[in-house]
Design an enzyme around this catalytic site. Structure first.
Site, PDB file in Angstrom:
ATOM      1  N   TYR A  66       0.851  -1.194   0.000  1.00  0.00           N
ATOM      2  CA  TYR A  66       0.000   0.000   0.000  1.00  0.00           C
ATOM      3  C   TYR A  66       0.882   1.238   0.000  1.00  0.00           C
ATOM      4  CZ  TYR A  66      -5.015  -0.348   0.041  1.00  0.00           C
ATOM      5  OH  TYR A  66      -6.304  -0.466  -0.359  1.00  0.00           O
ATOM      6  N   GLU A  68      -0.564   4.850  -0.406  1.00  0.00           N
ATOM      7  CA  GLU A  68      -1.371   6.066  -0.617  1.00  0.00           C
ATOM      8  C   GLU A  68      -0.513   7.291  -0.357  1.00  0.00           C
ATOM      9  OE1 GLU A  68      -5.063   6.111   1.539  1.00  0.00           O
ATOM     10  OE2 GLU A  68      -5.688   4.221   0.629  1.00  0.00           O
ATOM     11  N   THR A 272      -4.493   6.414 -21.348  1.00  0.00           N
ATOM     12  CA  THR A 272      -4.290   5.038 -20.906  1.00  0.00           C
ATOM     13  C   THR A 272      -2.852   4.670 -21.248  1.00  0.00           C
ATOM     14  OG1 THR A 272      -5.042   4.255 -23.057  1.00  0.00           O
ATOM     15  CG2 THR A 272      -6.663   4.271 -21.290  1.00  0.00           C
ATOM     16  N   LYS A 275      -3.155   1.044 -24.726  1.00  0.00           N
ATOM     17  CA  LYS A 275      -3.647   0.982 -26.116  1.00  0.00           C
ATOM     18  C   LYS A 275      -2.431   1.142 -27.043  1.00  0.00           C
ATOM     19  CE  LYS A 275      -7.928   3.193 -24.563  1.00  0.00           C
ATOM     20  NZ  LYS A 275      -9.124   2.372 -24.609  1.00  0.00           N
ATOM     21  N   ARG A 281      -2.145  -2.358 -18.420  1.00  0.00           N
ATOM     22  CA  ARG A 281      -3.463  -1.717 -18.321  1.00  0.00           C
ATOM     23  C   ARG A 281      -3.412  -0.643 -17.243  1.00  0.00           C
ATOM     24  NH1 ARG A 281      -8.419  -2.838 -20.404  1.00  0.00           N
ATOM     25  NH2 ARG A 281      -7.242  -4.066 -21.874  1.00  0.00           N
TER      26      ARG A 281
END
Ligand code: PLP
Length: 410
Positions: A66, A68, A272, A275, A281
């Site tokens: 984690y 954040e 993104t 692509k 992704r």
């Protein structure tokens, strides 16, 4: 097969046998996906094949962490390695695109767009409102101040390309949060040429006065002039937000340069990574320094903990895209789309806008008496994977459609 690819393939085979022992259906579906991808011709404009280094970077214990917050300012202990990962990824993104600032935490394109929208709202609405209220940050606001602020967020206007002519859901579509969050007006294309009509766009923007002008698309087979978009934004006092999700690879590979490169003209750019950019992704945001601190508040405004393993894979993909081979790849993508369009036109296929100068071709199959859905399944039966797509003002609606979108990035 190179040594690297052969080692990677062995590692994957071993990983799959470990997975098999726990849930064989997942191992089988994963193997089958590879077999299917290799046995068909993938021409989906929004998909690609990430490299083995990118795929392998995603499958590590970085996933367990984690983190954040932002680099050096985390809400969890032990983030020193994630700090390295995120710094390297942002450094590559800035260098690759020549951007002043990069944010690589968004999990997807939609997340990146939401981060961008909120950053623009914070910068354009919240900061002046806070100053007017004599508050330093939102925590200093009373409940009634908040009510005023919320109302001023809601009153904002966004103008993006209509979904009907190739825009994306997040550009103000009525069933997307962007269409609910803002008053929205979309711009279309010229009914004859099917191209963006910049004069009409300017006239509409003068009347509507958007806070945010969105440029970018999912199914428009042409390049956009971002210098003109910026002129329009400046003229009406809007922030220019470019969603380059589809064509980021062509920007990175220097196929889109000058007025077709969004970075020098946009205030904020979202994208993104999976692509035409050929990465994992995910999403990212680029911005001018002016918007940097607002974009940095993506967490906690819109996001939670970043996907550390995916940020690492983004770093690897950006590093790949900085190599000369990537420019060769990107120009092949555009050349192949053009060649495909010419071949289709020679065989009497109708193309939206009459051709392409980017990575995609939009076929209008109505003249063959077909819906897009029928054409999509006929192509699939022949081992060609595409997706049906609306053509401008499609008589068959968004489910059956009259178009097929074909892309060359994969
Ligand atoms: N923006 C554009 C222009 C897109 O075409 C897409 C995806 O199709 C997105 C954003 C959303 O990306 P994601 O599916 O990663 O949320």
């Amino acid at each position: 097969m190179s040594d690297l690819a052969s080692t990677a393939s062995q590692i994957y085979q071993s990983a799959l046998s470990v997975i098999e022992a726990i849930e064989p259906r997942i191992a089988n579906a994963t193997r089958q996906e590879l077999a299917d991808q290799r046995a068909s011709l993938k021409l989906i404009a929004s998909e690609n094949y990430a490299s083995l280094p990118v795929l392998m970077t995603m499958g590590t214990w970085l996933s367990d962490k984690y983190a954040e917050g932002t680099v050096g300012h985390r809400f969890y202990a032990g983030c020193q390695n994630v700090d390295v990962v995120e710094s390297v990824a942002t450094e590559h993104a800035r260098e690759l695109f020549g951007a002043e600032y990069a944010y690589v935490q968004p999990h997807s394109g939609i997340d990146a767009n939401l981060v961008a929208y909120w950053a623009i709202l914070q910068h354009r609405i919240e900061s002046p409102a806070l100053a007017a209220l004599g508050a330093k940050n939102v925590n200093d606001l009373s409940e009634s101040d908040w009510e005023t602020l919320r109302r001023s967020f809601n009153e904002q206007r966004v103008m993006g390309m209509s979904l009907d002519v190739g825009g994306h859901l997040t550009h103000g579509f009525r069933h997307n949060i962007s269409g609910k969050m803002f008053h929205q007006k979309s711009y279309g294309t010229d009914p004859q040429t099917q191209l963006i009509d910049y004069d009409k766009l300017l006239a509409d923007a003068r009347e509507f006065k958007p806070l945010i002008l969105v440029a970018g698309y999912s199914a428009y087979p042409r390049r956009v002039n971002f210098a003109k978009m910026r002129e329009i934004a400046d003229e009406v006092g809007a922030t220019l937000f470019v969603d380059m999700a589809h064509f980021a690879g062509l920007v990175a590979g220097k196929v889109f340069t000058g007025e077709e490169d969004p970075i020098p003209y946009a205030h904020v750019v979202a994208s993104t990574t999976h692509k035409s950019l050929r990465g994992p992704r995910g999403g990212f945001v680029l911005a001018t320094q002016e918007y940097a601190s607002s974009v940095d508040r993506g967490c906690p405004m819109v996001l939670g903990g970043p996907l550390s393993h995916v940020m690492a894979a983004k770093a690897v993909a950006f590093a790949e895209a900085r190599r000369p081979e990537f420019a060769t790849y990107a120009s092949a993508v555009a050349d192949n789309a053009k060649t495909l369009a010419e071949g289709l036109l020679r065989r009497g296929v109708q193309l939206v806008t009459g051709g392409t100068d980017n990575h995609l071709v939009l076929l209008d199959v109505g003249s063959f008496g077909l819906t897009g859905r029928q054409a999509e399944s006929a192509l699939l039966d022949s081992g060609i994977v595409t997706n049906r797509n609306s053509v401008p003002h499609d008589p068959n609606g968004a489910w059956y459609t009259t178009g097929v979108r074909i892309g060359t990035p994969p």
